[in-house]
Structure formats: C-alpha cells, structure tokens
Scaffold this motif. Structure first.
Motif, PDB file in Angstrom:
ATOM      1  N   LEU A  72       0.827  -1.207   0.000  1.00  0.00           N
ATOM      2  CA  LEU A  72       0.000   0.000   0.000  1.00  0.00           C
ATOM      3  C   LEU A  72       0.864   1.261   0.000  1.00  0.00           C
ATOM      4  CD1 LEU A  72      -2.909  -0.989   2.415  1.00  0.00           C
ATOM      5  CD2 LEU A  72      -3.023  -0.663  -0.075  1.00  0.00           C
ATOM      6  N   GLU A  73       1.953   1.241   0.754  1.00  0.00           N
ATOM      7  CA  GLU A  73       2.879   2.386   0.751  1.00  0.00           C
ATOM      8  C   GLU A  73       3.433   2.625  -0.648  1.00  0.00           C
ATOM      9  OE1 GLU A  73       3.762   4.663   3.067  1.00  0.00           O
ATOM     10  OE2 GLU A  73       2.308   3.791   4.456  1.00  0.00           O
ATOM     11  N   ALA A  74       3.572   1.559  -1.430  1.00  0.00           N
ATOM     12  CA  ALA A  74       4.089   1.667  -2.801  1.00  0.00           C
ATOM     13  C   ALA A  74       2.975   1.968  -3.806  1.00  0.00           C
ATOM     14  CB  ALA A  74       4.816   0.381  -3.184  1.00  0.00           C
ATOM     15  N   VAL A  99       7.003  -5.991  -4.089  1.00  0.00           N
ATOM     16  CA  VAL A  99       6.397  -5.034  -3.166  1.00  0.00           C
ATOM     17  C   VAL A  99       6.486  -3.633  -3.756  1.00  0.00           C
ATOM     18  CG1 VAL A  99       6.568  -3.995  -0.864  1.00  0.00           C
ATOM     19  CG2 VAL A  99       6.903  -6.467  -1.150  1.00  0.00           C
ATOM     20  N   SER A 100       7.674  -3.265  -4.225  1.00  0.00           N
ATOM     21  CA  SER A 100       7.895  -1.936  -4.800  1.00  0.00           C
ATOM     22  C   SER A 100       8.901  -2.045  -5.930  1.00  0.00           C
ATOM     23  CB  SER A 100       8.417  -0.978  -3.728  1.00  0.00           C
ATOM     24  OG  SER A 100       8.841   0.229  -4.309  1.00  0.00           O
ATOM     25  N   SER A 106      11.415  -7.060  -3.465  1.00  0.00           N
ATOM     26  CA  SER A 106      10.619  -8.219  -3.853  1.00  0.00           C
ATOM     27  C   SER A 106      10.791  -9.306  -2.807  1.00  0.00           C
ATOM     28  CB  SER A 106      11.025  -8.709  -5.243  1.00  0.00           C
ATOM     29  OG  SER A 106      12.415  -8.890  -5.321  1.00  0.00           O
ATOM     30  N   VAL A 107       9.733 -10.072  -2.588  1.00  0.00           N
ATOM     31  CA  VAL A 107       9.714 -11.042  -1.500  1.00  0.00           C
ATOM     32  C   VAL A 107       8.985 -12.305  -1.940  1.00  0.00           C
ATOM     33  CG1 VAL A 107       7.583 -10.088  -0.493  1.00  0.00           C
ATOM     34  CG2 VAL A 107       9.211 -11.267   0.989  1.00  0.00           C
ATOM     35  N   PHE A 108       9.421 -13.434  -1.398  1.00  0.00           N
ATOM     36  CA  PHE A 108       8.723 -14.691  -1.685  1.00  0.00           C
ATOM     37  C   PHE A 108       8.587 -15.490  -0.395  1.00  0.00           C
ATOM     38  CE2 PHE A 108      13.236 -15.548  -2.318  1.00  0.00           C
ATOM     39  CZ  PHE A 108      13.431 -16.733  -1.627  1.00  0.00           C
TER      40      PHE A 108
END
Length: 177
Positions: A72-74, A99-100, A106-108
């Motif tokens: 959401l921040e992004a 994420v941004s 980036s995340v997994f």
C-alpha cells in the motif's frame, strides 16, 4: 522492561525496547530496502520476527500484514500483485510478490503464508543457500548474515527461480515500466 518512544530509528518509527539485548520491539516497522526476511515470531505476544540489516525486530503485526502495508505504501495492493502473478505465470501457491518496483523490493514465501513455518525472504539480499539437512536450509545474505529456515534447499531454490522469473517478466513488460 522500559520502553522509549523514539522519533526515528533509521526510517522506522514506534516504541522500541530491548529483548535479550539482541532483539528490539518495534510496533510500527516499515519494510524497506534493508529488510532481509520476516518469519512468524516464536515469542509470546508477537506475530513477526523481522531480520533487517539494521537489526532484528519483533512486531505484533503478522508477516503478511507487514507486506500488505508495504504494498500500500508503494501504491499497490498485495492482492493485486498476487493476482497479476497468478494471471501471467500461474503461480497460485507460494506466490512471489514485487512489493515496490521503484525501490527494488521483492519477496517470496518459503511455505504457504498461512503456515507457521513460512518465512518471507527478500530476494535482493540473498547470496546463496546451503542444505543443512533434507528439510533445513541456511540462507546466506549479501552482507554475510545467515538465517536457518525449515524448508528444503530444492523448494527454496524453486521459489527463488519463480521470483526471478516474475521480476524478469515484470521488468521486461512495457505496460509495467
């Protein structure tokens, strides 16, 4: 335990206190370029244990909710990011998330996000992975930090490949640039 309200801790705001002289309680943690991994906290009263280049933090916010907030921040939603990956690459389970794209975050997940053993790994920080046992792997991060996760090396490598494929697809698609 004495809690101090500090105005800023390297971009993170909230109440901070020390636990075992190693871990800080940070109620308002914000995911950033320095976040390495987030796991389900084993400490009573906390939901997340956050491994950041600036320290290790505990939060009452769940790992997936921290990721939702960062999206959401992004300017995007976690659900929207997840749907895009499913639509383009058909990764319906253990979906990797950008994420941004502006901050290259980036995340997994290593497991289903609902699993108590799920560890969210921030892809840009991973240098290598080493099998410790058949079901335990050591993640070596770029700065030398190591994190033991309860997942096989094969599954972790598969998740990293999926994340890399999504980043490549996303960054090479003119609609997203």
């Amino acid at each position: 335990m004495r809690m101090n309200l500090i105005p800023d801790l390297k971009g993170r705001k909230g109440k901070v206190g020390m636990v075992n002289n190693e871990v800080e309680i940070l109620n308002d943690y914000e995911i950033s370029k320095t976040t390495r991994a987030i796991v389900v906290a084993k400490e009573v009263g906390f939901s997340s244990r956050i491994y950041d280049r600036c320290g290790i933090y505990l939060s009452t916010t769940t790992p997936v909710d921290l990721i939702r907030q960062a999206c959401l921040e992004a300017g995007v939603t976690y659900e929207g990011r997840r749907k895009a990956v499913i639509y383009h690459l058909k990764y319906e389970q253990q979906t990797p998330i950008i994420v941004s794209n502006w901050n290259a975050i980036s995340v997994f997940p290593t497991e289903s996000p609902e699993s108590i053993d799920c560890c969210w790994v921030f892809y840009q920080h991973v240098r290598d992975v080493y099998a410790i046992t058949k079901s335990t792997t050591m993640i070596l991060f770029q700065d030398g930090f190591e994190l033991l996760v309860p997942v096989s090396k094969g599954r972790l490598q598969k998740q990293m490949e999926r994340m890399g494929r999504w980043i490549s697809h996303y960054s090479n698609n003119p609609v997203y640039c």
